[in-house]
Design a protein around this motif. Structure first.
Motif, PDB file in Angstrom:
ATOM      1  N   ALA A   7      83.996  -6.086  24.268  1.00  0.00           N
ATOM      2  CA  ALA A   7      84.205  -4.904  23.538  1.00  0.00           C
ATOM      3  C   ALA A   7      84.825  -5.410  22.336  1.00  0.00           C
ATOM      4  O   ALA A   7      84.141  -4.656  21.030  1.00  0.00           O
ATOM      5  CB  ALA A   7      85.349  -4.175  23.551  1.00  0.00           C
ATOM      6  N   ALA A   8      85.369  -6.919  22.567  1.00  0.00           N
ATOM      7  CA  ALA A   8      85.109  -6.750  20.137  1.00  0.00           C
ATOM      8  C   ALA A   8      83.968  -7.029  19.732  1.00  0.00           C
ATOM      9  O   ALA A   8      83.650  -7.189  18.603  1.00  0.00           O
ATOM     10  CB  ALA A   8      86.295  -7.937  20.436  1.00  0.00           C
ATOM     11  N   GLU A   9      83.061  -8.082  20.531  1.00  0.00           N
ATOM     12  CA  GLU A   9      81.776  -8.550  20.252  1.00  0.00           C
ATOM     13  C   GLU A   9      80.749  -7.366  19.836  1.00  0.00           C
ATOM     14  O   GLU A   9      80.371  -7.326  18.224  1.00  0.00           O
ATOM     15  CB  GLU A   9      81.050  -8.964  21.049  1.00  0.00           C
ATOM     16  N   GLU A  10      81.192  -6.184  20.410  1.00  0.00           N
ATOM     17  CA  GLU A  10      80.331  -4.599  20.029  1.00  0.00           C
ATOM     18  C   GLU A  10      80.839  -4.286  18.578  1.00  0.00           C
ATOM     19  O   GLU A  10      79.476  -4.010  17.632  1.00  0.00           O
ATOM     20  CB  GLU A  10      80.591  -3.949  21.116  1.00  0.00           C
ATOM     21  N   ILE A  11      81.842  -4.141  17.661  1.00  0.00           N
ATOM     22  CA  ILE A  11      82.263  -3.737  17.081  1.00  0.00           C
ATOM     23  C   ILE A  11      81.570  -4.796  15.598  1.00  0.00           C
ATOM     24  O   ILE A  11      81.071  -4.468  14.868  1.00  0.00           O
ATOM     25  CB  ILE A  11      83.911  -3.700  17.123  1.00  0.00           C
ATOM     26  N   LYS A  12      82.415  -6.309  15.912  1.00  0.00           N
ATOM     27  CA  LYS A  12      81.584  -7.077  15.246  1.00  0.00           C
ATOM     28  C   LYS A  12      79.780  -7.200  15.044  1.00  0.00           C
ATOM     29  O   LYS A  12      79.868  -7.225  13.461  1.00  0.00           O
ATOM     30  CB  LYS A  12      82.276  -7.867  15.914  1.00  0.00           C
ATOM     31  N   GLY A  48      78.335  -2.724  14.901  1.00  0.00           N
ATOM     32  CA  GLY A  48      79.537  -1.623  14.710  1.00  0.00           C
ATOM     33  C   GLY A  48      79.531  -0.228  15.151  1.00  0.00           C
ATOM     34  O   GLY A  48      79.515   0.555  14.681  1.00  0.00           O
ATOM     35  N   THR A  49      79.373  -0.506  17.153  1.00  0.00           N
ATOM     36  CA  THR A  49      79.509   0.188  17.624  1.00  0.00           C
ATOM     37  C   THR A  49      80.539   0.405  18.854  1.00  0.00           C
ATOM     38  O   THR A  49      81.092  -0.923  18.200  1.00  0.00           O
ATOM     39  CB  THR A  49      77.988   0.777  18.055  1.00  0.00           C
TER      40      THR A  49
END
Length: 273
Positions: free
Chosen positions: A245-250, A253-254
């Motif tokens: 989840a954190a990797e997706e944000i980083k 940007g989703t």
């Protein structure tokens, strides 16, 4: 009857009834409460999972760390709790015995002692010393005013030595020394599991289901296994999803991970009771 004695009797009875039971491994009080809400009947701590939650590698905990986690988990649920005591946090048999007594004082009604040293140059204790450590742990467990289920672990398969014959020899000696449950984490096949079960019968056998072994609760029960652990698997599942989840944000940007998240209201309700 006090609460700990009642939990101890419930835990002992789980090992005496027909069929296998799953003893999942929470890494903190919150995960313990979630597992209890699903109807599991007992819990066992995970040294790796708790170490990760404290930003340490597996093997990086102290006895005091472990006991603090036990106290928190015992306070969070009414379930019997067994504790992963690693190698007893000591080489000396007498100190292993003291770790058993400390775990019981923290509220545990079971615990495991392994024959792994924690040293890369000599990862497994020699046979005689390993047996002496279990003998001392058994004596400590028997001194308690309630049945404390002592699990003796043979760690060959987790430390690059998949020697089934030596593993069985050790488990048989641990059984003779009085261990209540026998455990060889890392077994690689159904044939290995069956060999262990038959070699130490009628003592209960615990099996780790968090690696390459692909068997169901029903299959393990039919093979004569009594207890099924998942070790650090649940903690790794939680950390895996958190990291993704954190990797997706980083990276993108989703926030698509939120569609898979537990609803806030459900999580909040779990911790109200």
């Amino acid at each position: 009857m006090d609460a700990q004695t009642l939990r101890a009797q419930v835990f002992k009875a789980l090992h005496e009834r027909e069929g296998a039971f799953v003893i999942p491994n929470p890494w903190d009080a919150g995960s313990a409460k979630m597992l209890a809400s699903l109807g599991f009947e007992a819990l066992a701590t995970t040294s790796a999972g708790y170490a990760f939650s404290n930003a340490r590698p597996d093997g990086g905990l102290t006895l005091d760390d472990t006991l603090a986690n036990v106290r928190a988990i015992v306070a969070a649920t009414d379930l019997p709790v067994a504790v992963d005591l690693e190698n007893g946090f000591a080489d000396d048999p007498a100190e292993c015995a003291q770790s058993i007594l400390a775990a019981a004082a923290a509220g545990a009604v079971g615990g495991s002692i392994e024959d792994a040293t924690g040293r890369e140059d000599a990862p497994i204790y020699c046979f005689e010393h390993a047996v002496a450590r279990i003998e001392a742990a058994v004596a400590a467990a028997r001194s308690l005013p309630f049945p404390f289920m002592l699990t003796a672990r043979a760690e060959n398969f987790l430390h690059g030595n998949p020697d089934l014959a030596d593993t069985i020899r050790r488990l048989q000696a641990f059984a003779e020394a009085g261990a209540d449950v026998l455990y060889a984490p890392g077994l690689r096949s159904a044939e290995d599991v069956l060999a262990v079960v038959r070699a130490v019968a009628p003592k209960p056998v615990s099996v780790l289901m968090s690696g390459g072994l692909k068997l169901t609760v029903e299959q393990l029960s039919e093979m004569g296994v009594k207890r099924i652990s998942v070790g650090s698997a649940l903690a790794l599942a939680a950390y895996g999803e958190f990291f993704r989840a954190a990797e997706e944000i980083k990276t993108s940007g989703t926030f698509g991970f939120t569609s898979r998240s537990m609803p806030y209201a459900k999580a909040n309700q779990l911790f109200k009771g």
